[in-house]
Design a protein around this motif. Structure first.
Motif, PDB file in Angstrom:
ATOM      1  N   VAL A  34      -0.682   6.656  50.628  1.00 45.54           N
ATOM      2  CA  VAL A  34      -1.304   7.108  49.389  1.00 45.54           C
ATOM      3  C   VAL A  34      -0.655   8.405  48.947  1.00 45.54           C
ATOM      4  CG1 VAL A  34      -3.464   7.729  48.248  1.00 45.54           C
ATOM      5  CG2 VAL A  34      -3.481   6.092  50.138  1.00 45.54           C
ATOM      6  N   HIS A  35      -0.223   8.463  47.691  1.00 43.56           N
ATOM      7  CA  HIS A  35       0.322   9.699  47.130  1.00 43.56           C
ATOM      8  C   HIS A  35      -0.435  10.037  45.851  1.00 43.56           C
ATOM      9  CE1 HIS A  35       3.460  10.145  50.001  1.00 43.56           C
ATOM     10  NE2 HIS A  35       4.007   8.977  49.710  1.00 43.56           N
ATOM     11  N   THR A  36      -0.908  11.250  45.773  1.00 43.55           N
ATOM     12  CA  THR A  36      -1.735  11.672  44.649  1.00 43.55           C
ATOM     13  C   THR A  36      -1.054  12.784  43.867  1.00 43.55           C
ATOM     14  OG1 THR A  36      -3.728  11.126  45.890  1.00 43.55           O
ATOM     15  CG2 THR A  36      -3.995  12.540  43.965  1.00 43.55           C
ATOM     16  N   PRO A  37      -0.663  12.533  42.618  1.00 42.00           N
ATOM     17  CA  PRO A  37      -0.012  13.586  41.820  1.00 42.00           C
ATOM     18  C   PRO A  37      -1.016  14.634  41.376  1.00 42.00           C
ATOM     19  CG  PRO A  37      -0.321  11.623  40.495  1.00 42.00           C
ATOM     20  CD  PRO A  37      -0.763  11.258  41.878  1.00 42.00           C
ATOM     21  N   SER A  38      -0.566  15.853  41.293  1.00 44.63           N
ATOM     22  CA  SER A  38      -1.445  16.926  40.829  1.00 44.63           C
ATOM     23  C   SER A  38      -1.348  17.131  39.329  1.00 44.63           C
ATOM     24  CB  SER A  38      -1.095  18.240  41.541  1.00 44.63           C
ATOM     25  OG  SER A  38       0.245  18.617  41.259  1.00 44.63           O
ATOM     26  N   ARG A  39      -0.343  16.494  38.692  1.00 47.95           N
ATOM     27  CA  ARG A  39      -0.181  16.611  37.243  1.00 47.95           C
ATOM     28  C   ARG A  39       0.134  15.240  36.654  1.00 47.95           C
ATOM     29  NH1 ARG A  39       3.733  21.955  36.648  1.00 47.95           N
ATOM     30  NH2 ARG A  39       2.474  23.355  37.937  1.00 47.95           N
ATOM     31  N   PRO A  40      -0.136  15.035  35.363  1.00 56.23           N
ATOM     32  CA  PRO A  40       0.206  13.751  34.736  1.00 56.23           C
ATOM     33  C   PRO A  40       1.700  13.481  34.808  1.00 56.23           C
ATOM     34  CG  PRO A  40      -1.274  15.012  33.341  1.00 56.23           C
ATOM     35  CD  PRO A  40      -0.828  15.935  34.440  1.00 56.23           C
ATOM     36  N   ALA A  41       2.048  12.204  34.810  1.00 58.52           N
ATOM     37  CA  ALA A  41       3.437  11.824  35.030  1.00 58.52           C
ATOM     38  C   ALA A  41       4.314  11.959  33.799  1.00 58.52           C
ATOM     39  CB  ALA A  41       3.482  10.385  35.531  1.00 58.52           C
ATOM     40  N   CYS A  42       3.846  11.577  32.629  1.00 58.39           N
ATOM     41  CA  CYS A  42       4.687  11.497  31.445  1.00 58.39           C
ATOM     42  C   CYS A  42       4.054  12.210  30.257  1.00 58.39           C
ATOM     43  CB  CYS A  42       4.944  10.033  31.077  1.00 58.39           C
ATOM     44  SG  CYS A  42       5.834   9.133  32.368  1.00 58.39           S
ATOM     45  N   SER A 123      -0.385  13.551  27.540  1.00 58.98           N
ATOM     46  CA  SER A 123       0.261  13.360  28.844  1.00 58.98           C
ATOM     47  C   SER A 123      -0.676  12.528  29.707  1.00 58.98           C
ATOM     48  CB  SER A 123       0.549  14.709  29.521  1.00 58.98           C
ATOM     49  OG  SER A 123      -0.661  15.408  29.781  1.00 58.98           O
ATOM     50  N   ALA A 124      -0.089  11.707  30.567  1.00 62.82           N
ATOM     51  CA  ALA A 124      -0.929  10.842  31.397  1.00 62.82           C
ATOM     52  C   ALA A 124      -0.131  10.286  32.556  1.00 62.82           C
ATOM     53  CB  ALA A 124      -1.511   9.694  30.568  1.00 62.82           C
ATOM     54  N   GLY A 125      -0.851   9.785  33.518  1.00 58.67           N
ATOM     55  CA  GLY A 125      -0.236   9.117  34.657  1.00 58.67           C
ATOM     56  C   GLY A 125      -1.293   8.553  35.559  1.00 58.67           C
ATOM     57  N   ALA A 126      -0.873   7.750  36.502  1.00 55.25           N
ATOM     58  CA  ALA A 126      -1.798   7.225  37.504  1.00 55.25           C
ATOM     59  C   ALA A 126      -2.316   8.369  38.359  1.00 55.25           C
ATOM     60  CB  ALA A 126      -1.084   6.190  38.373  1.00 55.25           C
ATOM     61  N   ALA A 127      -3.609   8.331  38.663  1.00 55.00           N
ATOM     62  CA  ALA A 127      -4.187   9.380  39.495  1.00 55.00           C
ATOM     63  C   ALA A 127      -3.667   9.310  40.919  1.00 55.00           C
ATOM     64  CB  ALA A 127      -5.709   9.263  39.486  1.00 55.00           C
ATOM     65  N   THR A 128      -3.339   8.111  41.359  1.00 56.80           N
ATOM     66  CA  THR A 128      -2.895   7.883  42.732  1.00 56.80           C
ATOM     67  C   THR A 128      -1.976   6.674  42.779  1.00 56.80           C
ATOM     68  OG1 THR A 128      -4.934   8.808  43.675  1.00 56.80           O
ATOM     69  CG2 THR A 128      -3.677   7.348  45.086  1.00 56.80           C
ATOM     70  N   PHE A 129      -1.018   6.685  43.696  1.00 59.87           N
ATOM     71  CA  PHE A 129      -0.185   5.525  43.988  1.00 59.87           C
ATOM     72  C   PHE A 129      -0.427   5.103  45.427  1.00 59.87           C
ATOM     73  CE2 PHE A 129       1.837   7.415  40.369  1.00 59.87           C
ATOM     74  CZ  PHE A 129       2.415   6.367  39.669  1.00 59.87           C
ATOM     75  N   HIS A 198      -0.346   4.565  24.235  1.00 58.93           N
ATOM     76  CA  HIS A 198       0.892   4.931  24.916  1.00 58.93           C
ATOM     77  C   HIS A 198       0.595   5.568  26.273  1.00 58.93           C
ATOM     78  CE1 HIS A 198       5.123   6.543  25.006  1.00 58.93           C
ATOM     79  NE2 HIS A 198       4.528   7.457  25.770  1.00 58.93           N
ATOM     80  N   GLU A 199      -0.278   6.548  26.292  1.00 59.04           N
ATOM     81  CA  GLU A 199      -0.553   7.272  27.536  1.00 59.04           C
ATOM     82  C   GLU A 199      -1.259   6.386  28.558  1.00 59.04           C
ATOM     83  OE1 GLU A 199       0.921   9.842  28.158  1.00 59.04           O
ATOM     84  OE2 GLU A 199       1.463  10.610  26.185  1.00 59.04           O
ATOM     85  N   LEU A 200      -2.164   5.541  28.110  1.00 51.77           N
ATOM     86  CA  LEU A 200      -2.797   4.617  29.042  1.00 51.77           C
ATOM     87  C   LEU A 200      -1.771   3.653  29.627  1.00 51.77           C
ATOM     88  CD1 LEU A 200      -6.181   3.747  27.263  1.00 51.77           C
ATOM     89  CD2 LEU A 200      -5.795   5.298  29.196  1.00 51.77           C
ATOM     90  N   GLY A 201      -0.770   3.284  28.816  1.00 52.34           N
ATOM     91  CA  GLY A 201       0.296   2.440  29.327  1.00 52.34           C
ATOM     92  C   GLY A 201       1.005   3.065  30.510  1.00 52.34           C
ATOM     93  N   HIS A 202       1.250   4.387  30.451  1.00 50.85           N
ATOM     94  CA  HIS A 202       1.843   5.074  31.595  1.00 50.85           C
ATOM     95  C   HIS A 202       0.905   5.041  32.792  1.00 50.85           C
ATOM     96  CE1 HIS A 202       5.440   6.454  29.660  1.00 50.85           C
ATOM     97  NE2 HIS A 202       4.808   7.182  28.757  1.00 50.85           N
ATOM     98  N   LEU A 311       5.880   0.777  21.122  1.00 51.07           N
ATOM     99  CA  LEU A 311       4.809   1.677  21.560  1.00 51.07           C
ATOM    100  C   LEU A 311       5.253   2.579  22.700  1.00 51.07           C
ATOM    101  CD1 LEU A 311       1.774   2.536  21.414  1.00 51.07           C
ATOM    102  CD2 LEU A 311       1.386   0.847  23.236  1.00 51.07           C
ATOM    103  N   MET A 312       5.990   2.041  23.669  1.00 53.84           N
ATOM    104  CA  MET A 312       6.339   2.808  24.857  1.00 53.84           C
ATOM    105  C   MET A 312       7.713   3.461  24.752  1.00 53.84           C
ATOM    106  SD  MET A 312       3.559   2.607  26.462  1.00 53.84           S
ATOM    107  CE  MET A 312       4.086   3.595  27.869  1.00 53.84           C
ATOM    108  N   THR A 313       8.162   3.788  23.538  1.00 53.99           N
ATOM    109  CA  THR A 313       9.342   4.629  23.372  1.00 53.99           C
ATOM    110  C   THR A 313       8.930   6.085  23.539  1.00 53.99           C
ATOM    111  OG1 THR A 313       9.057   4.535  20.970  1.00 53.99           O
ATOM    112  CG2 THR A 313      10.620   2.987  21.963  1.00 53.99           C
ATOM    113  N   SER A 314       9.884   7.019  23.464  1.00 54.59           N
ATOM    114  CA  SER A 314       9.658   8.372  23.971  1.00 54.59           C
ATOM    115  C   SER A 314       9.063   9.362  22.984  1.00 54.59           C
ATOM    116  CB  SER A 314      10.979   8.942  24.509  1.00 54.59           C
ATOM    117  OG  SER A 314      11.918   9.079  23.463  1.00 54.59           O
ATOM    118  N   SER A 315       8.760   8.955  21.750  1.00 57.62           N
ATOM    119  CA  SER A 315       8.127   9.875  20.804  1.00 57.62           C
ATOM    120  C   SER A 315       7.459   9.070  19.697  1.00 57.62           C
ATOM    121  CB  SER A 315       9.139  10.854  20.200  1.00 57.62           C
ATOM    122  OG  SER A 315      10.082  10.167  19.401  1.00 57.62           O
ATOM    123  N   ILE A 316       6.604   9.733  18.943  1.00 56.34           N
ATOM    124  CA  ILE A 316       5.955   9.109  17.793  1.00 56.34           C
ATOM    125  C   ILE A 316       5.838  10.152  16.696  1.00 56.34           C
ATOM    126  CG2 ILE A 316       3.621   9.629  18.649  1.00 56.34           C
ATOM    127  CD1 ILE A 316       2.722   6.977  17.354  1.00 56.34           C
TER     128      ILE A 316
END
Length: 435
Positions: A34-42, A123-129, A198-202, A311-316
């Motif tokens: 289990v790896h838990t990020p402390s900050r959002p990924a993208c 910004s968003a990311g998975a809470a845990t992998f 977009h962020e939920l997609g990440h 939708l999942m390109t790098s800007s809007i």
């Protein structure tokens, strides 16, 4: 027993510091890391205004939402700092995802409305992998899965591994937002629904572990944590067909690939959704590493503003809306292990069962009947056995039937009818005979 470990790296496309633990079964045979990020990924920066652009929900998704039935997945959102207007728009985006992917386990989201500083919309990311040890169908060993996807594959909540949140998402409280749900923001506002989608997609899995570190004399790339990459990473290769995971890690050679502007997704379902003769969907790998953007987005020029898969390109930009996850993104999600709601992928739209042609043999005209409710713009081509296009017409499917007419002068022979959805690019070809 529980073994505590710690590591310090960056995840995917933004600065992320990881700490993690490994939980062992009593017999020490099955081991879940289990790896838990402390900050959002993208992170998603604002783009420039390029005109008023609107991509609405997919018709199948809209129909499910408006029917008011049970969605394919359940999202439980904890809102922090949201106005009622912002919360309603967020929930609308959640409902789009809930009617696009399937999961038997509720997906828990922590959503924060806060100041993110200049140049960041969200910004968003998975809470845990987590790694999967059960051998769930389609899963890969020694591979990290985002929490929500891990739960879907395992069929259980991951709370036994600490925490209950699956996705962490933050949204700028300093942005001039459009909170409407009609996918028609004005020129000076950013469409909130699109950014949430977009962020939920990440958070659901559109994010890899790759990173480039500044180093002398060469930049160094890395892509694994404790020897394991993410499921996203498992489907990325370069233009020569070399898997990104085949390069030494860490290494300057890996860094060169990550900034080589030549990376692609090789997921078979994603490729089928692109429907360009085996062409692979291109990912965003600019020649200068961009934390928060590089690697974990689609390529902007391949999927420009207004493309159904953008939708999942790098800007809007302001005045731009996309309320459709996109067939290629959903195809990639299926490759990674998600189940997709029935009808959400274009490969299900044009099938032998869903398309009928009559009469066959034909004399003067051909009628193509598509499944009920399949409304779009189509091109229909008649092709001879030498591959020459004899006749092509473009029609809409509002009446359920597409027609090729004035064919009485053709030679008696075998022909092929190719029906192509002009929006999705999906197509099917059937044989017909001219009497």
């Amino acid at each position: 027993m529980i073994k505590i470990t710690s590591i310090s790296k960056r995840l995917c496309c933004a600065l992320v510091i990881f700490s993690g633990f490994s939980l062992f079964a009593q017999d020490n045979i099955n081991e879940v890391h289990v790896h838990t990020p402390s900050r959002p990924a993208c992170v998603l920066p604002p783009g420039e205004f390029t005109g008023l652009i609107s991509v609405p929900r997919a018709p199948e998704t809209a129909a499910r939402m408006e029917a008011g039935g049970s969605p394919c997945a359940t999202f439980v959102v904890s809102y922090n700092g949201f106005t009622p207007e912002a919360q309603a728009a967020f929930q609308y985006a959640v409902d789009i995802w809930a009617n696009s992917i399937e999961s038997p386990v509720p997906i828990n989201v922590n959503a924060q409305f806060t100041s993110l500083g200049a140049g960041v919309l969200g910004s968003a990311g998975a809470a845990t992998f987590l790694t999967i040890t059960s051998g769930a169908p389609g899963s890969q060993p020694n591979t990290f899965y985002p929490a929500a996807l891990w739960e879907k594959l395992e069929g259980e909540d991951r709370s036994m591994f600490g925490g209950s949140n699956d996705i962490n998402a933050n949204f700028s409280s300093d942005t001039n937002w459009y909170f409407g749900t009609d996918a028609n923001p004005p020129a000076g506002q950013f469409d909130f629904v699109s950014v949430v989608l977009h962020e939920l997609g990440h958070g659901l899995g559109f994010a890899g572990f790759a990173n480039v570190e500044d180093s002398f004399p060469d930049d160094i790339g890395d892509i694994r944590f404790n020897g394991a990459a993410s499921i996203y990473d498992a489907f990325i290769e370069n233009g020569a067909g070399d898997a990104i995971l085949s390069f030494p890690d860490p290494s300057a050679a890996l860094a060169a690939q990550l900034v080589g502007n030549d990376l692609y997704c090789n997921g078979p379902t994603a490729i089928a959704q692109l429907n360009q003769g085996g062409t692979l969907p291109r990912t965003f790998a600019p020649t200068s590493w961009q934390p928060g953007s590089s690697y974990s987005h689609w390529n902007n020029s391949t999927f420009p503003n207004g493309d159904v898969n953008s939708l999942m390109t790098s800007s809007i930009g302001p005045g731009q809306a996309n309320h459709n996850p996109g067939f290629i993104t959903l195809g990639f999600f299926q490759d990674m292990g998600w189940s997709i709601c029935a009808g959400a992928l274009s490969v299900e739209e044009l099938t032998v069962e869903n398309v009928s042609i009559s009469p066959n043999p034909f004399v003067d005209s051909i009628d193509i009947t598509l499944k009920e409710g399949n409304v779009s713009d189509y091109s229909v081509s008649l092709i001879d056995i030498n591959g020459r296009f004899v006749n092509t017409v473009k029609q809409d499917n509002n009446n359920g039937t597409l027609t090729l007419s004035n064919l009485n002068n053709l030679d008696t022979a075998l022909y092929f009818v190719k029906i192509t959805n002009e929006i999705t690019g999906n197509s099917i070809t059937k044989k017909v005979v001219k009497n």
